[in-house]
Design a protein around this motif. Sequence first.
Motif, PDB file in Angstrom:
ATOM      1  N   ARG A  24      28.034  62.440  52.215  1.00  0.00           N
ATOM      2  CA  ARG A  24      28.598  61.896  50.970  1.00  0.00           C
ATOM      3  C   ARG A  24      30.123  61.945  50.976  1.00  0.00           C
ATOM      4  N   GLU A  25      30.683  63.005  51.546  1.00  0.00           N
ATOM      5  CA  GLU A  25      32.140  63.162  51.585  1.00  0.00           C
ATOM      6  C   GLU A  25      32.776  62.458  52.779  1.00  0.00           C
ATOM      7  N   ARG A  26      31.985  61.696  53.516  1.00  0.00           N
ATOM      8  CA  ARG A  26      32.455  60.915  54.666  1.00  0.00           C
ATOM      9  C   ARG A  26      33.054  61.783  55.762  1.00  0.00           C
ATOM     10  N   ARG A  27      32.525  62.992  55.905  1.00  0.00           N
ATOM     11  CA  ARG A  27      32.999  63.898  56.956  1.00  0.00           C
ATOM     12  C   ARG A  27      32.145  63.828  58.207  1.00  0.00           C
ATOM     13  N   ALA A  28      30.986  63.155  58.136  1.00  0.00           N
ATOM     14  CA  ALA A  28      30.096  63.064  59.291  1.00  0.00           C
ATOM     15  C   ALA A  28      30.545  61.934  60.209  1.00  0.00           C
ATOM     16  N   GLU A  29      30.628  62.248  61.482  1.00  0.00           N
ATOM     17  CA  GLU A  29      30.942  61.255  62.505  1.00  0.00           C
ATOM     18  C   GLU A  29      29.650  60.699  63.111  1.00  0.00           C
ATOM     19  N   LEU A  30      28.650  61.567  63.229  1.00  0.00           N
ATOM     20  CA  LEU A  30      27.389  61.212  63.863  1.00  0.00           C
ATOM     21  C   LEU A  30      26.253  61.951  63.166  1.00  0.00           C
ATOM     22  N   VAL A  31      25.179  61.254  62.868  1.00  0.00           N
ATOM     23  CA  VAL A  31      23.970  61.860  62.312  1.00  0.00           C
ATOM     24  C   VAL A  31      22.844  61.568  63.298  1.00  0.00           C
ATOM     25  N   VAL A  32      22.165  62.630  63.740  1.00  0.00           N
ATOM     26  CA  VAL A  32      21.069  62.506  64.697  1.00  0.00           C
ATOM     27  C   VAL A  32      19.816  63.066  64.049  1.00  0.00           C
ATOM     28  N   LEU A  33      18.727  62.304  64.084  1.00  0.00           N
ATOM     29  CA  LEU A  33      17.484  62.788  63.501  1.00  0.00           C
ATOM     30  C   LEU A  33      16.300  62.117  64.167  1.00  0.00           C
TER      31      LEU A  33
ATOM     32  N   LEU B 170      15.866  59.611  67.092  1.00  0.00           N
ATOM     33  CA  LEU B 170      15.186  60.108  68.279  1.00  0.00           C
ATOM     34  C   LEU B 170      13.679  60.012  68.089  1.00  0.00           C
ATOM     35  N   PRO B 171      12.915  60.050  69.189  1.00  0.00           N
ATOM     36  CA  PRO B 171      11.456  60.062  69.058  1.00  0.00           C
ATOM     37  C   PRO B 171      10.981  61.329  68.342  1.00  0.00           C
ATOM     38  N   GLY B 172       9.805  61.264  67.724  1.00  0.00           N
ATOM     39  CA  GLY B 172       9.250  62.418  67.028  1.00  0.00           C
ATOM     40  C   GLY B 172       9.145  63.636  67.927  1.00  0.00           C
ATOM     41  N   ASP B 173       9.426  64.797  67.367  1.00  0.00           N
ATOM     42  CA  ASP B 173       9.388  66.096  68.050  1.00  0.00           C
ATOM     43  C   ASP B 173      10.436  66.250  69.152  1.00  0.00           C
ATOM     44  N   ALA B 174      11.387  65.342  69.259  1.00  0.00           N
ATOM     45  CA  ALA B 174      12.434  65.454  70.272  1.00  0.00           C
ATOM     46  C   ALA B 174      13.548  66.402  69.853  1.00  0.00           C
ATOM     47  N   PHE B 175      13.588  66.751  68.577  1.00  0.00           N
ATOM     48  CA  PHE B 175      14.720  67.519  68.054  1.00  0.00           C
ATOM     49  C   PHE B 175      14.239  68.707  67.220  1.00  0.00           C
ATOM     50  N   VAL B 176      13.041  69.201  67.539  1.00  0.00           N
ATOM     51  CA  VAL B 176      12.432  70.289  66.772  1.00  0.00           C
ATOM     52  C   VAL B 176      13.316  71.531  66.769  1.00  0.00           C
TER      53      VAL B 176
ATOM     54  N   ARG C 122      16.341  71.919  66.623  1.00  0.00           N
ATOM     55  CA  ARG C 122      17.519  71.782  65.759  1.00  0.00           C
ATOM     56  C   ARG C 122      17.142  71.411  64.332  1.00  0.00           C
ATOM     57  N   GLY C 123      15.887  71.614  63.961  1.00  0.00           N
ATOM     58  CA  GLY C 123      15.483  71.321  62.590  1.00  0.00           C
ATOM     59  C   GLY C 123      15.259  69.852  62.320  1.00  0.00           C
ATOM     60  N   ARG C 124      15.152  69.057  63.362  1.00  0.00           N
ATOM     61  CA  ARG C 124      14.850  67.624  63.300  1.00  0.00           C
ATOM     62  C   ARG C 124      15.999  66.745  62.813  1.00  0.00           C
ATOM     63  N   ILE C 125      17.109  67.363  62.394  1.00  0.00           N
ATOM     64  CA  ILE C 125      18.244  66.576  61.912  1.00  0.00           C
ATOM     65  C   ILE C 125      19.528  67.375  62.121  1.00  0.00           C
ATOM     66  N   ALA C 126      20.611  66.688  62.461  1.00  0.00           N
ATOM     67  CA  ALA C 126      21.902  67.360  62.666  1.00  0.00           C
ATOM     68  C   ALA C 126      23.025  66.345  62.467  1.00  0.00           C
ATOM     69  N   ALA C 127      24.212  66.870  62.272  1.00  0.00           N
ATOM     70  CA  ALA C 127      25.390  66.002  62.139  1.00  0.00           C
ATOM     71  C   ALA C 127      26.552  66.592  62.906  1.00  0.00           C
ATOM     72  N   VAL C 128      27.366  65.712  63.446  1.00  0.00           N
ATOM     73  CA  VAL C 128      28.633  66.098  64.054  1.00  0.00           C
ATOM     74  C   VAL C 128      29.700  65.693  63.051  1.00  0.00           C
ATOM     75  N   LEU C 129      30.527  66.652  62.656  1.00  0.00           N
ATOM     76  CA  LEU C 129      31.559  66.383  61.654  1.00  0.00           C
ATOM     77  C   LEU C 129      32.864  65.953  62.305  1.00  0.00           C
ATOM     78  N   ARG C 130      33.615  65.188  61.581  1.00  0.00           N
ATOM     79  CA  ARG C 130      34.934  64.774  62.059  1.00  0.00           C
ATOM     80  C   ARG C 130      35.872  65.949  62.095  1.00  0.00           C
ATOM     81  N   CYS C 131      36.759  65.923  63.044  1.00  0.00           N
ATOM     82  CA  CYS C 131      37.778  66.969  63.139  1.00  0.00           C
ATOM     83  C   CYS C 131      38.881  66.665  62.134  1.00  0.00           C
ATOM     84  N   TRP C 132      39.222  67.654  61.344  1.00  0.00           N
ATOM     85  CA  TRP C 132      40.272  67.468  60.360  1.00  0.00           C
ATOM     86  C   TRP C 132      41.582  67.953  60.954  1.00  0.00           C
ATOM     87  N   ARG C 133      42.585  67.119  60.832  1.00  0.00           N
ATOM     88  CA  ARG C 133      43.921  67.489  61.329  1.00  0.00           C
ATOM     89  C   ARG C 133      44.905  67.370  60.175  1.00  0.00           C
TER      90      ARG C 133
END
Length: 86
Positions: free
Chosen positions: A6-15, A65-71, A73-84
């Motif tokens: 929501r705060e636009r801090r995510a660079e990548l969402v994987v699930l 990702l395919p089902g059960d490929a990311f178990v 890591r809780g099935r979902i993750a995000a990479v946040l943008r680096c703040w400078r």
Amino acid sequence: MCESVRERRAELVVLEGDFDTTVRMDHGRLLPAEDSPGARSEARDDIVDDLVGSAPDGGARVVLLPGDAFVQRGRIAAVLRCWRPS
């Protein structure tokens, strides 16, 4: 994670493509609905769809990702943008 998207801090969402969860709001934070059996009336079933739909609006890439490929890591993750600082 939803807050980061929501705060636009995510660079990548994987699930996992078939990942689905129900959450409830508790003091401004999203928690799994199963943690509070009486809170079903406040639950949101569509939070993953909302997340996947809104992530690109904030500039995040979404990778499914395919089902059960990311178990592990809780099935979902995000990479946040680096703040400078400016």
